[in-house]
Structures are given as structure tokens and as C-alpha cells.
Design a protein around this motif. Sequence first.
Motif, PDB file in Angstrom:
ATOM      1  N   ASP A  16      44.047 139.679  63.516  1.00  0.00           N
ATOM      2  CA  ASP A  16      44.309 140.433  62.285  1.00  0.00           C
ATOM      3  C   ASP A  16      44.781 139.514  61.171  1.00  0.00           C
ATOM      4  OD1 ASP A  16      43.567 142.948  63.178  1.00  0.00           O
ATOM      5  OD2 ASP A  16      45.601 143.527  63.780  1.00  0.00           O
ATOM      6  N   GLU A  17      45.681 138.577  61.494  1.00  0.00           N
ATOM      7  CA  GLU A  17      46.180 137.673  60.446  1.00  0.00           C
ATOM      8  C   GLU A  17      45.067 136.755  59.948  1.00  0.00           C
ATOM      9  OE1 GLU A  17      49.597 134.315  59.466  1.00  0.00           O
ATOM     10  OE2 GLU A  17      49.637 135.353  61.410  1.00  0.00           O
ATOM     11  N   GLN A  18      44.210 136.281  60.844  1.00  0.00           N
ATOM     12  CA  GLN A  18      43.098 135.440  60.410  1.00  0.00           C
ATOM     13  C   GLN A  18      42.192 136.198  59.442  1.00  0.00           C
ATOM     14  OE1 GLN A  18      41.162 132.882  63.482  1.00  0.00           O
ATOM     15  NE2 GLN A  18      42.614 133.839  64.888  1.00  0.00           N
ATOM     16  N   LEU A  19      41.897 137.452  59.777  1.00  0.00           N
ATOM     17  CA  LEU A  19      41.064 138.271  58.904  1.00  0.00           C
ATOM     18  C   LEU A  19      41.762 138.520  57.570  1.00  0.00           C
ATOM     19  CD1 LEU A  19      38.545 140.022  58.439  1.00  0.00           C
ATOM     20  CD2 LEU A  19      39.746 141.901  59.585  1.00  0.00           C
ATOM     21  N   ASN A  20      43.044 138.844  57.619  1.00  0.00           N
ATOM     22  CA  ASN A  20      43.800 139.120  56.395  1.00  0.00           C
ATOM     23  C   ASN A  20      43.868 137.905  55.487  1.00  0.00           C
ATOM     24  OD1 ASN A  20      44.490 141.857  56.845  1.00  0.00           O
ATOM     25  ND2 ASN A  20      46.163 141.270  58.209  1.00  0.00           N
ATOM     26  N   ARG A  21      44.090 136.731  56.063  1.00  0.00           N
ATOM     27  CA  ARG A  21      44.201 135.524  55.236  1.00  0.00           C
ATOM     28  C   ARG A  21      42.848 135.136  54.648  1.00  0.00           C
ATOM     29  NH1 ARG A  21      49.076 133.499  54.937  1.00  0.00           N
ATOM     30  NH2 ARG A  21      50.606 133.934  56.583  1.00  0.00           N
ATOM     31  N   THR A  22      41.784 135.376  55.385  1.00  0.00           N
ATOM     32  CA  THR A  22      40.450 135.118  54.843  1.00  0.00           C
ATOM     33  C   THR A  22      40.175 136.042  53.663  1.00  0.00           C
ATOM     34  OG1 THR A  22      39.612 134.418  57.004  1.00  0.00           O
ATOM     35  CG2 THR A  22      37.985 135.122  55.378  1.00  0.00           C
ATOM     36  N   ARG A  23      40.454 137.327  53.848  1.00  0.00           N
ATOM     37  CA  ARG A  23      40.229 138.294  52.763  1.00  0.00           C
ATOM     38  C   ARG A  23      41.077 137.940  51.540  1.00  0.00           C
ATOM     39  NH1 ARG A  23      41.790 142.507  55.193  1.00  0.00           N
ATOM     40  NH2 ARG A  23      39.812 143.354  55.921  1.00  0.00           N
ATOM     41  N   GLU A  24      42.328 137.533  51.777  1.00  0.00           N
ATOM     42  CA  GLU A  24      43.209 137.218  50.649  1.00  0.00           C
ATOM     43  C   GLU A  24      42.697 136.020  49.861  1.00  0.00           C
ATOM     44  OE1 GLU A  24      47.547 137.964  50.699  1.00  0.00           O
ATOM     45  OE2 GLU A  24      47.670 135.761  50.784  1.00  0.00           O
ATOM     46  N   PHE A  25      42.160 135.036  50.533  1.00  0.00           N
ATOM     47  CA  PHE A  25      41.597 133.885  49.827  1.00  0.00           C
ATOM     48  C   PHE A  25      40.452 134.337  48.923  1.00  0.00           C
ATOM     49  CE2 PHE A  25      38.938 130.164  49.208  1.00  0.00           C
ATOM     50  CZ  PHE A  25      39.871 129.162  48.970  1.00  0.00           C
ATOM     51  N   LEU A  26      39.610 135.234  49.418  1.00  0.00           N
ATOM     52  CA  LEU A  26      38.495 135.749  48.615  1.00  0.00           C
ATOM     53  C   LEU A  26      39.007 136.610  47.460  1.00  0.00           C
ATOM     54  CD1 LEU A  26      36.078 136.681  51.547  1.00  0.00           C
ATOM     55  CD2 LEU A  26      35.903 134.699  50.024  1.00  0.00           C
ATOM     56  N   GLN A  27      40.078 137.364  47.685  1.00  0.00           N
ATOM     57  CA  GLN A  27      40.680 138.149  46.608  1.00  0.00           C
ATOM     58  C   GLN A  27      41.155 137.237  45.477  1.00  0.00           C
ATOM     59  OE1 GLN A  27      43.717 140.053  48.918  1.00  0.00           O
ATOM     60  NE2 GLN A  27      42.546 141.924  49.269  1.00  0.00           N
ATOM     61  N   ILE A  28      41.786 136.123  45.845  1.00  0.00           N
ATOM     62  CA  ILE A  28      42.284 135.194  44.829  1.00  0.00           C
ATOM     63  C   ILE A  28      41.114 134.546  44.087  1.00  0.00           C
ATOM     64  CG2 ILE A  28      43.510 133.004  44.498  1.00  0.00           C
ATOM     65  CD1 ILE A  28      45.405 133.965  46.777  1.00  0.00           C
ATOM     66  N   MET A  29      40.050 134.233  44.804  1.00  0.00           N
ATOM     67  CA  MET A  29      38.851 133.726  44.134  1.00  0.00           C
ATOM     68  C   MET A  29      38.320 134.735  43.121  1.00  0.00           C
ATOM     69  SD  MET A  29      36.510 131.811  47.036  1.00  0.00           S
ATOM     70  CE  MET A  29      35.240 131.410  45.810  1.00  0.00           C
ATOM     71  N   ALA A  30      38.311 136.005  43.502  1.00  0.00           N
ATOM     72  CA  ALA A  30      37.830 137.057  42.605  1.00  0.00           C
ATOM     73  C   ALA A  30      38.720 137.176  41.376  1.00  0.00           C
ATOM     74  CB  ALA A  30      37.746 138.386  43.354  1.00  0.00           C
ATOM     75  N   LEU A  31      40.042 137.164  41.581  1.00  0.00           N
ATOM     76  CA  LEU A  31      40.967 137.255  40.447  1.00  0.00           C
ATOM     77  C   LEU A  31      40.806 136.069  39.499  1.00  0.00           C
ATOM     78  CD1 LEU A  31      44.148 138.444  42.355  1.00  0.00           C
ATOM     79  CD2 LEU A  31      42.901 139.773  40.642  1.00  0.00           C
ATOM     80  N   LYS A  32      40.634 134.888  40.056  1.00  0.00           N
ATOM     81  CA  LYS A  32      40.425 133.697  39.214  1.00  0.00           C
ATOM     82  C   LYS A  32      39.175 133.871  38.360  1.00  0.00           C
ATOM     83  CE  LYS A  32      40.511 129.259  37.909  1.00  0.00           C
ATOM     84  NZ  LYS A  32      39.174 129.072  37.296  1.00  0.00           N
ATOM     85  N   ASN A  33      38.106 134.370  38.950  1.00  0.00           N
ATOM     86  CA  ASN A  33      36.881 134.554  38.172  1.00  0.00           C
ATOM     87  C   ASN A  33      37.040 135.640  37.115  1.00  0.00           C
ATOM     88  OD1 ASN A  33      34.016 136.265  38.127  1.00  0.00           O
ATOM     89  ND2 ASN A  33      33.820 134.056  37.829  1.00  0.00           N
ATOM     90  N   LEU A  34      37.722 136.728  37.452  1.00  0.00           N
ATOM     91  CA  LEU A  34      37.961 137.766  36.450  1.00  0.00           C
ATOM     92  C   LEU A  34      38.773 137.206  35.279  1.00  0.00           C
ATOM     93  CD1 LEU A  34      38.745 140.816  38.767  1.00  0.00           C
ATOM     94  CD2 LEU A  34      36.710 140.503  37.331  1.00  0.00           C
ATOM     95  N   SER A  35      39.742 136.337  35.581  1.00  0.00           N
ATOM     96  CA  SER A  35      40.495 135.687  34.524  1.00  0.00           C
ATOM     97  C   SER A  35      39.580 134.814  33.673  1.00  0.00           C
ATOM     98  CB  SER A  35      41.623 134.850  35.136  1.00  0.00           C
ATOM     99  OG  SER A  35      42.362 134.185  34.136  1.00  0.00           O
TER     100      SER A  35
END
Length: 269
Positions: A16-35
Motif C-alpha cells: 500500500d505504501e509503495q502504491l501511495n508513494r508512486t501515486r503521490e509522485f505523479l500527483q506532484i508532477m501534475a501540480l508542477k505542470n498545472l503551475s
Amino acid sequence: MIEVLKQQVNGSMSPDEQLNRTREFLQIMALKNLSDQNAFESIAFTGGTALRILHDIRRFSEDLDFSLVGNKAYDFKTLTAGLIRHFKLNNLEVDCKPKVEKTVHSAFLKFPGILKELGLGAFAEQKLSIKLEVDTNPPKGGRLAETTLNKTYIFSVKHFDLPSMFATKLHACFFRKYTKGRDFYDLVWYLGRKVSPNLELLNNAIQQTEKKALGITTANLKEFMLGRLERVDFNAAVADVRRFILDENELRVINKSSLSSLVSGMDWK
């Protein structure tokens, strides 16, 4: 980028933590691009993922939630197209079909094959998904802030301030049509931080969804919350949040007794 993602997880972490940390990295990538797209001139980051990324709350989250707040031209399909280009430039395949027919614009960013490449899934057709939502008619009264993040990338996001996010969380806790344990984990956090909710926003949100005014004030807020806690299915709440937290011992505070005690001890003015 797959090699960078592999550095976010290791064998000592639970699946679960591996999946969560992977998703969070992609979320941060998305936020950076939206910025980079200047999206935060028209939308504000809010919700549980905002609490996690902006304030380091000790639980992971799934979705990226925003409210339309600015006057700059806003086009959800343009923003999602930019996200798709960004991920593909980083060698990450993504499927996305934006929907703009309803008040809440939504899209699932679906990453096929990424779980198998990271050793988190057995089949190539398994997809990791992140839901993106923009409320184009949010209740009035939300107050804004801006934060510069340094999480893999350095960038700024516009977001609701803590009292406003607390107000939207109270609305979610007590008026969502189903029990979402992550809401109540977050509620414990807000109460522990002694945040005072933005009552203007809370009342406007209730009026918008319930079509009635409850007139919540600092004088009756405790009574309102204690009454609503009586209706919560805390077994369902714990089951929902379990896979998103780092320390299962924290589940012990997600119950009526603990939350009622926290609410009773608050001194909102």
C-alpha cells in the motif's frame, strides 16, 4: 522517469505504501505542470491531497481537487491536454478523457503498465489512476493563500487557506452521501491543530447542497458537530482510511469517543 519512480519505493515498504508513494509522485508532477500552465490563476488547490502536500499530514490521498476561483480564462480540456503532453514527454503513457458536462469537471489520469514496470502489479493492463476534479461553482466565502513547494520540483500553488479547507472538510464529513474515513482522519488533524473553520464558507456550502440554512456560529458549532458525530459509521470510516496511513496505531483515534472529546475541548471564538 520509471527509474526515478523506482527510487520512491523500496522493499521495506508495504504494498500500500509503495502504491501511495508512486501515486503521490505523479500527483506532484501534475501540480508542477498545472503551475507551469498558469492554471493557478483560475483554480485553487483544495481537499485531502492539498492537506497532505501542503501540510504534510500523515496520510496519503488519491484525488486532485480544485475550485474555480479566478477570472483568467479557464479551459479544463486544455489543462488536461497539457498534463498528457507533460507525462508523455517524461516517457509515461497516460489515458485521459475529460468530462465537462457537469458543474464539476473531471478526468481520470490513467497510467497503463506503470504498476507492472514498478513491480507493483502482475499484469500490464493494470492501471494506476488519479482523479482530477474542478468545481466550477464552489460555494462563496473561500479565502486563498499561495505556497511555494519544494517537493522534487520547486513551484507555487494557489490554494484555500486552512480555515477554508477545514470548512470544506466539515461539510464533507457531515454531508457526504457515504462514509469516507479519510475525512475523519483529517478532522482529527484539524482539531489537533486547533484550526477555526471558515464559517461563512461552511454555511454557504451547506446551503448549496442541502438547500437549507443551518446558521452555524461559533456558539453552536460544538453542538452541531457532536450531534452529527452520532450518525457516523466509524467501522466503515476505519476500513476506508486504513490503506492510506503510515501508522495503523493512528486508527485508534477515529471513533466517536475520541472525536467527541476533541470537539468538546475546542475553544472557538
